[in-house]
Structures are given as structure tokens and as C-alpha cells.
Design a protein around this motif. Structure first.
Motif, PDB file in Angstrom:
ATOM      1  N   VAL A 122       4.862  14.151  12.695  1.00  0.00           N
ATOM      2  CA  VAL A 122       4.407  14.911  13.862  1.00  0.00           C
ATOM      3  C   VAL A 122       4.905  14.261  15.147  1.00  0.00           C
ATOM      4  O   VAL A 122       5.430  14.938  16.049  1.00  0.00           O
ATOM      5  N   SER A 123       4.771  12.949  15.254  1.00  0.00           N
ATOM      6  CA  SER A 123       5.191  12.245  16.457  1.00  0.00           C
ATOM      7  C   SER A 123       6.708  12.309  16.637  1.00  0.00           C
ATOM      8  O   SER A 123       7.208  12.397  17.759  1.00  0.00           O
ATOM      9  N   LEU A 124       7.438  12.277  15.533  1.00  0.00           N
ATOM     10  CA  LEU A 124       8.896  12.409  15.598  1.00  0.00           C
ATOM     11  C   LEU A 124       9.273  13.793  16.137  1.00  0.00           C
ATOM     12  O   LEU A 124      10.232  13.939  16.899  1.00  0.00           O
ATOM     13  N   ALA A 125       8.501  14.796  15.751  1.00  0.00           N
ATOM     14  CA  ALA A 125       8.793  16.170  16.169  1.00  0.00           C
ATOM     15  C   ALA A 125       8.443  16.418  17.632  1.00  0.00           C
ATOM     16  O   ALA A 125       9.163  17.121  18.340  1.00  0.00           O
ATOM     17  N   ILE A 126       7.328  15.825  18.112  1.00  0.00           N
ATOM     18  CA  ILE A 126       6.877  16.134  19.468  1.00  0.00           C
ATOM     19  C   ILE A 126       7.174  15.006  20.465  1.00  0.00           C
ATOM     20  O   ILE A 126       7.078  15.213  21.674  1.00  0.00           O
ATOM     21  N   GLY A 127       7.534  13.812  19.962  1.00  0.00           N
ATOM     22  CA  GLY A 127       7.932  12.726  20.844  1.00  0.00           C
ATOM     23  C   GLY A 127       6.815  12.034  21.580  1.00  0.00           C
ATOM     24  O   GLY A 127       7.043  11.353  22.580  1.00  0.00           O
ATOM     25  N   SER A 128       5.584  12.176  21.108  1.00  0.00           N
ATOM     26  CA  SER A 128       4.449  11.584  21.820  1.00  0.00           C
ATOM     27  C   SER A 128       3.435  10.983  20.856  1.00  0.00           C
ATOM     28  O   SER A 128       2.837  11.706  20.051  1.00  0.00           O
ATOM     29  N   SER A 129       3.238   9.681  20.938  1.00  0.00           N
ATOM     30  CA  SER A 129       2.227   9.022  20.120  1.00  0.00           C
ATOM     31  C   SER A 129       0.828   9.417  20.582  1.00  0.00           C
ATOM     32  O   SER A 129      -0.083   9.588  19.776  1.00  0.00           O
ATOM     33  N   THR A 132      -0.090  12.880  19.358  1.00  0.00           N
ATOM     34  CA  THR A 132      -0.307  12.805  17.906  1.00  0.00           C
ATOM     35  C   THR A 132      -1.666  12.196  17.596  1.00  0.00           C
ATOM     36  O   THR A 132      -2.434  12.719  16.780  1.00  0.00           O
ATOM     37  N   MET A 133      -1.993  11.078  18.249  1.00  0.00           N
ATOM     38  CA  MET A 133      -3.276  10.422  17.999  1.00  0.00           C
ATOM     39  C   MET A 133      -4.448  11.285  18.467  1.00  0.00           C
ATOM     40  O   MET A 133      -5.509  11.291  17.844  1.00  0.00           O
ATOM     41  N   GLY A 134      -4.254  12.027  19.567  1.00  0.00           N
ATOM     42  CA  GLY A 134      -5.329  12.844  20.113  1.00  0.00           C
ATOM     43  C   GLY A 134      -5.585  14.124  19.328  1.00  0.00           C
ATOM     44  O   GLY A 134      -6.606  14.772  19.541  1.00  0.00           O
ATOM     45  N   THR A 135      -4.695  14.488  18.417  1.00  0.00           N
ATOM     46  CA  THR A 135      -4.862  15.718  17.628  1.00  0.00           C
ATOM     47  C   THR A 135      -4.937  15.384  16.143  1.00  0.00           C
ATOM     48  O   THR A 135      -6.019  15.342  15.553  1.00  0.00           O
ATOM     49  N   ILE A 136      -3.794  15.107  15.527  1.00  0.00           N
ATOM     50  CA  ILE A 136      -3.755  14.763  14.105  1.00  0.00           C
ATOM     51  C   ILE A 136      -4.558  13.488  13.843  1.00  0.00           C
ATOM     52  O   ILE A 136      -5.250  13.362  12.824  1.00  0.00           O
ATOM     53  N   GLY A 137      -4.483  12.535  14.789  1.00  0.00           N
ATOM     54  CA  GLY A 137      -5.190  11.265  14.611  1.00  0.00           C
ATOM     55  C   GLY A 137      -6.694  11.429  14.557  1.00  0.00           C
ATOM     56  O   GLY A 137      -7.373  10.766  13.763  1.00  0.00           O
ATOM     57  N   VAL A 138      -7.232  12.301  15.420  1.00  0.00           N
ATOM     58  CA  VAL A 138      -8.682  12.542  15.417  1.00  0.00           C
ATOM     59  C   VAL A 138      -9.122  13.115  14.070  1.00  0.00           C
ATOM     60  O   VAL A 138     -10.132  12.692  13.494  1.00  0.00           O
ATOM     61  N   ALA A 139      -8.338  14.081  13.551  1.00  0.00           N
ATOM     62  CA  ALA A 139      -8.662  14.644  12.238  1.00  0.00           C
ATOM     63  C   ALA A 139      -8.534  13.581  11.151  1.00  0.00           C
ATOM     64  O   ALA A 139      -9.371  13.506  10.233  1.00  0.00           O
ATOM     65  N   GLY A 140      -7.505  12.745  11.245  1.00  0.00           N
ATOM     66  CA  GLY A 140      -7.301  11.677  10.260  1.00  0.00           C
ATOM     67  C   GLY A 140      -8.452  10.687  10.238  1.00  0.00           C
ATOM     68  O   GLY A 140      -8.864  10.223   9.171  1.00  0.00           O
ATOM     69  N   ILE A 159      -1.966   4.694  14.141  1.00  0.00           N
ATOM     70  CA  ILE A 159      -1.161   4.091  15.220  1.00  0.00           C
ATOM     71  C   ILE A 159       0.245   3.780  14.730  1.00  0.00           C
ATOM     72  O   ILE A 159       1.238   4.072  15.413  1.00  0.00           O
ATOM     73  N   SER A 160       0.362   3.198  13.544  1.00  0.00           N
ATOM     74  CA  SER A 160       1.681   2.863  13.001  1.00  0.00           C
ATOM     75  C   SER A 160       2.553   4.105  12.859  1.00  0.00           C
ATOM     76  O   SER A 160       3.719   4.116  13.271  1.00  0.00           O
TER      77      SER A 160
END
Length: 480
Positions: A122-129, A132-140, A159-160
Motif C-alpha cells: 500500500v505504501s509503495l503504491a501511494i508513497g506515504s507511510s 498507510t499507518m493512518g488507514t491500513i495500520g489502524v485496521a491492522g 511501521i516496517s
């Protein structure tokens, strides 16, 4: 009182505000268990007094603080939008849907590996850690905690993965910043980072695979997963159609739509989902955006996961960012930071010491200026001529800036990245630090390469001649 004549600030006085800030920080954060705002304000006040003592007017000191804050404004906007995203996605059932299906397909034993890979993609696709953490990361975080995995491990894996994609994506702001400041072709910069980032990612996956073994055969976890899934179904309308919302945000950024409008689209879709899919009221949807989503299910785990988000939840992070940048602004624009670095650079005599010093300076800048972008900007200006003087290609510098600056920002509690992670994932540096494996090993890999000479690229003959001509032109301009 007459203003003294402006003088260059020496090493001892330049480092004094830093020592005072660190001392107060240790007392306040470690001993008294309070936030880092006050120590940074003490450090800012000390830095201002030192600058005033050396001839800077109060107006000039104010301008330094404003310049520092200005550098952080893009980050502040993103922070606020992420708060709105979390609130709308929680209220709209998007986070609940991601957690529900994640619980069905991901086994506890492989969860850490899976969430790392998902965040990396996801971060590779959108270019923003951060996004990614604020969306997929919260669900994770919700999935991992439901499986009984410690919060620090889950956050470290998120984070990694997020920083792998952020570092390697051509859409990433820090990737473009590092290549642009050093005059390195963007894709040459990315290819050169493969040498340190890919081994770091593989090591991280190996560690997470090993750590995950202890959660593979836990009946208690499976019972908790079933109970959490049941409560989610009772509390939200779960449908795979809601997964199109995060997918839409990913596609927009992949199509080179800037992060801010892409996040706004996600916020609007989440807001509409809360009203038209979940059956919420307009007032409730607006409240989720402002103060965060609130729910009472009777299940402690679900209530903890889904009571949060919103603009208000990010104000701690915003205030922390602004305070940190006033401190960093005075250190940077008064010349204190340059004075400290000049002292540290006296022992630089080889490519190994140069690259190691670059990485150390990036880490130092992350700690003192509290902002990831400054940890790339300041060392790039300081070390550029030295790399040319030693005949090293600029992509060695651009890689070192990312290996030392972008990656290590998460380990400083008062850095904007550390504060953002605490506000978004709800986990502090002390918990996730030992498990952010990618971020831990990449600087070490980079230093090992510098010691052995592996992947350290020299300038071609033509590039050396061009660099010498540039240095000669600079010298002529200074003399004129």
C-alpha cells in the motif's frame, strides 16, 4: 537594553539548549511520565536566549521559529486529514470491514508477516507511510490485538512495512526530496536504495516470522477472534463493497493524485458511508469527524478499538509538531546546528567516516530538530561538497540521507513521526521501537557497506571534472 553585535555561536553554547532540553525531557517524560511539550518549550526558550545573547534581535528569533513551523505545515495538514479519515472510516464501517475480513483470512502465526507485506504494498503504491499507518495500520492494530499479539509487535510490523514502501516509492515526498536536494536522478536513487532496503525488509520478515510462531497455536486467541467478529457483525453492516473506499484512495494516489485531495475523497466517502450504509445521522457523522467515533458494544476490545479518530484526536500531535519546529527553527537558522555539526565533522577523512557521519548527523538532526524533512534537508546541504571532494557519486549521499534520516525518525518520541505514530496507532516508541526491525537494521546495513566499500559508487572522470569546475566557479563567486 542595547542589542549586542551579532556573533557566531560557538560549539559549547550551541549545544547547551540541546543538553538542557534532553535533561528536562528525561525528567519529564521518563521520571514524571508527562508529555514532551514542556521540555521542548524549555529548550526553545534556552535556544532563544542564547541567540539573543549572540546578537540576534527578538524579531529575528521569531522569524526563525516561524520558518521552522512553515516547514512542518504540510505535515500538519496531513495529520489533521488522517484524524478526519480515521473518524469517518470508523463511523462508516470501513475499518470494521477491514478488520472483520482480516480476521477471517489471516492466521495469528503469520499475521506479523502478512501485515508487513500489506503495508509495504500500500505504501509503495501511494508513497506515504503516514497515510498507510493512518488507514491500513489502524485496521491492522485492531486485527493484531484481537489475536492477542502485543501492541508493540503489531505497530513495529506496520511501521516496517509502511516505511519500506515510503522509502522505495517514486511518489514519496522524502524520496523525491533526497534525490532532488543531491541532484540525483530519482530512479537512480531508488535503485541504489535497493541494496540496503531489500535486505532490511527480508530480515524484518524473517524476524516477524519467528516471533509469530508463538501465536500460531493459541485456542484462546481463536475464541477471542470469533467473539470479536461476532460483535463487529452486530455493531456494523459488514460488506466487501466498503473495501472499495480504501482501494479508491490507493488508486487515486497511484494515478499521481496528490495525497491531500486523495485523502479528502476517502473522508467524503467514509462520511457518506456512515449515513447511507451504517444508517447513522448527519449529526453523528459530523461528530465522528470532529470529536471521533463513539460506540458502546459491551466488548472491551471492540470499544477500545472503535472509540477514537476525528480532528480533535490529532490536536496533541499538531501542537507537538508546532512546538518541536520552533525549537528546530532556532537551532537551524541561528547557526547553532551548523556549529555543532562542524565540530562533529572534523574527523571525516574517508568514505566510511563520511557516510557514517552523514547517517549520524541525520539521526542527530531528527532528535534535535524533531522533523524528518529537516533530517534530510540540513545534512544534504552540509555534506554535498564533501562527497564531491572525495569523488563519491551523489547517490551515495541521497541513500545515506534516507537510511539515516527517513528511517530513524520513528525512534524519537518528540519527532513528528514518533508523535504521529503514538496518536494514530496508540503505541509509543518504548513499545514499538524494538520491533520496528526494518528501521533498526537499515542504518546498520548502510554503515557495513560503507566499511566494506560494497555498493559505494565513485564518480566517473567526466563527473569529477564537472564537480571541480563547479567548485572553481563557487570560489570565484565568493572572491567577487
Amino acid at each position: 537594553m542595547k542589542q549586542p553585535e551579532k556573533k557566531k555561536i560557538g560549539f559549547f553554547m550551541a549545544i547547551l539548549p540541546l543538553f538542557i532540553m534532553i535533561g528536562v525531557m528525561l525528567l519529564t517524560v521518563v521520571k514524571l511520565e508527562q508529555g514532551p511539550h514542556m521540555p521542548l518549550i524549555v529548550g526553545t526558550t534556552t535556544a532563544a536566549l542564547v541567540a539573543w545573547r549572540y546578537g540576534f534581535t527578538w524579531k529575528e528569533i521569531e522569524e526563525m521559529m516561524y520558518k521552522g513551523i512553515k516547514l512542518a505545515l504540510p505535515a500538519v495538514v496531513i495529520i489533521m486529514l488522517v484524524g478526519l479519515t480515521i473518524g469517518s472510516w470508523m463511523g462508516g464501517g470501513i475499518v470494521a470491514t477491514m478488520i472483520y475480513y482480516g480476521l477471517q483470512i489471516i492466521t495469528p502465526g503469520w499475521f506479523l508477516v502478512a501485515i508487513t507485506i500489506i503495508c509495504a504494498i500500500v505504501s509503495l503504491a501511494i508513497g506515504s507511510s503516514w497515510s498507510t499507518m493512518g488507514t491500513i495500520g489502524v485496521a491492522g492494530m485492531g486485527i493484531g490485538l484481537s489475536m492477542g499479539i502485543p501492541a508493540g509487535m503489531v505497530a513495529g510490523a506496520i511501521i516496517s512495512g509502511s516505511y519500506f514502501g515510503d522509502k522505495m516509492s517514486p511518489l514519496s515526498d522524502t524520496t523525491n526530496l533526497a534525490s532532488g536536494l543531491t541532484g540525483t536522478d530519482l530512479f537512480d536513487h531508488i535503485k541504489h536504495m535497493l541494496y540496503t532496503t531489500v535486505p532490511g525488509f527480508l530480515i524484518a520478515l524473517g524476524v516477524y516470522g519467528f516471533l509469530g510462531r508463538r501465536f500460531a497455536d493459541s485456542n484462546l486467541n481463536l475464541e477471542q477472534i470469533a467473539q470479536t467478529s461476532s460483535v463487529l457483525q452486530e455493531s456494523f453492516l459488514i460488506t466487501p463493497w466498503l473495501l472499495l473506499i480504501p482501494l479508491a484512495v490507493i488508486v487515486l494516489v497511484a494515478l499521481k493524485v496528490p495525497a491531500i485531495p486523495a485523502l479528502i475523497v476517502g473522508i467524503i466517502l467514509g462520511f457518506l458511508s456512515q449515513i447511507f450504509v451504517q444508517g447513522g445521522s448527519l449529526a453523528g457523522a459530523l461528530e465522528a469527524l470532529q470529536s471521533g467515533f463513539a460506540i458502546e458494544t459491551g466488548n472491551m476490545m471492540v470499544d477500545k478499538l472503535f472509540n477514537g479518530g476525528g480532528l480533535d484526536s490529532m490536536m496533541y500531535t499538531v501542537s507537538m509538531t508546532l512546538v518541536a519546529m520552533t525549537f528546530g527553527g532556532i537551532l537551524e537558522y541561528s547557526g547553532m546546528l551548523q556549529s555543532i555539526i562542524n565540530q562533529l565533522m572534523k574527523g571525516v577523512k574517508s568514505s566510511f567516516s563520511l557516510i557514517t557521519s552523514t547517517i549520524a548527523t541525520c539521526i542527530f538532526t531528527n532528535a534535535t530538530c524533531s522533523e524528518q524533512y529537516i533530517s534530510v534537508v540540513v545534512p544534504s546541504r552540509m555534506f554535498s561538497k564533501l562527497y564531491k571532494k572525495m569523488g563519491l557519486h551523489s547517490k551515495n549521499l541521497s541513500r545515506a540521507l534516507e537510511d539515516g534520516g527517513t528511517i530513524t525518525s520513528v525512534f524519537i518520541p518528540w519527532n513528528t513521526c514518533g508523535v504521529f505514530i503514538l496518536g494514530t496507532l496508540g503505541v509509543g516508541v518504548a513499545q514499538y521501537g524494538p520491533y520496528a526491525i526494518l528501521n533498526l537494521v537499515i542504518p546498520l546495513i548502510s554503515i557495513i557497506y560503507a566499511a566494506t566499500g560494497f555498493s559505494i559508487v565513485k564518480m566517473t572522470k567526466e563527473e569529477l571534472e564537472a564537480a571541480k569546475k563547479e567548485q572553481l566557479d563557487d570560489k570565484v563567486q565568493v572572491e567577487m
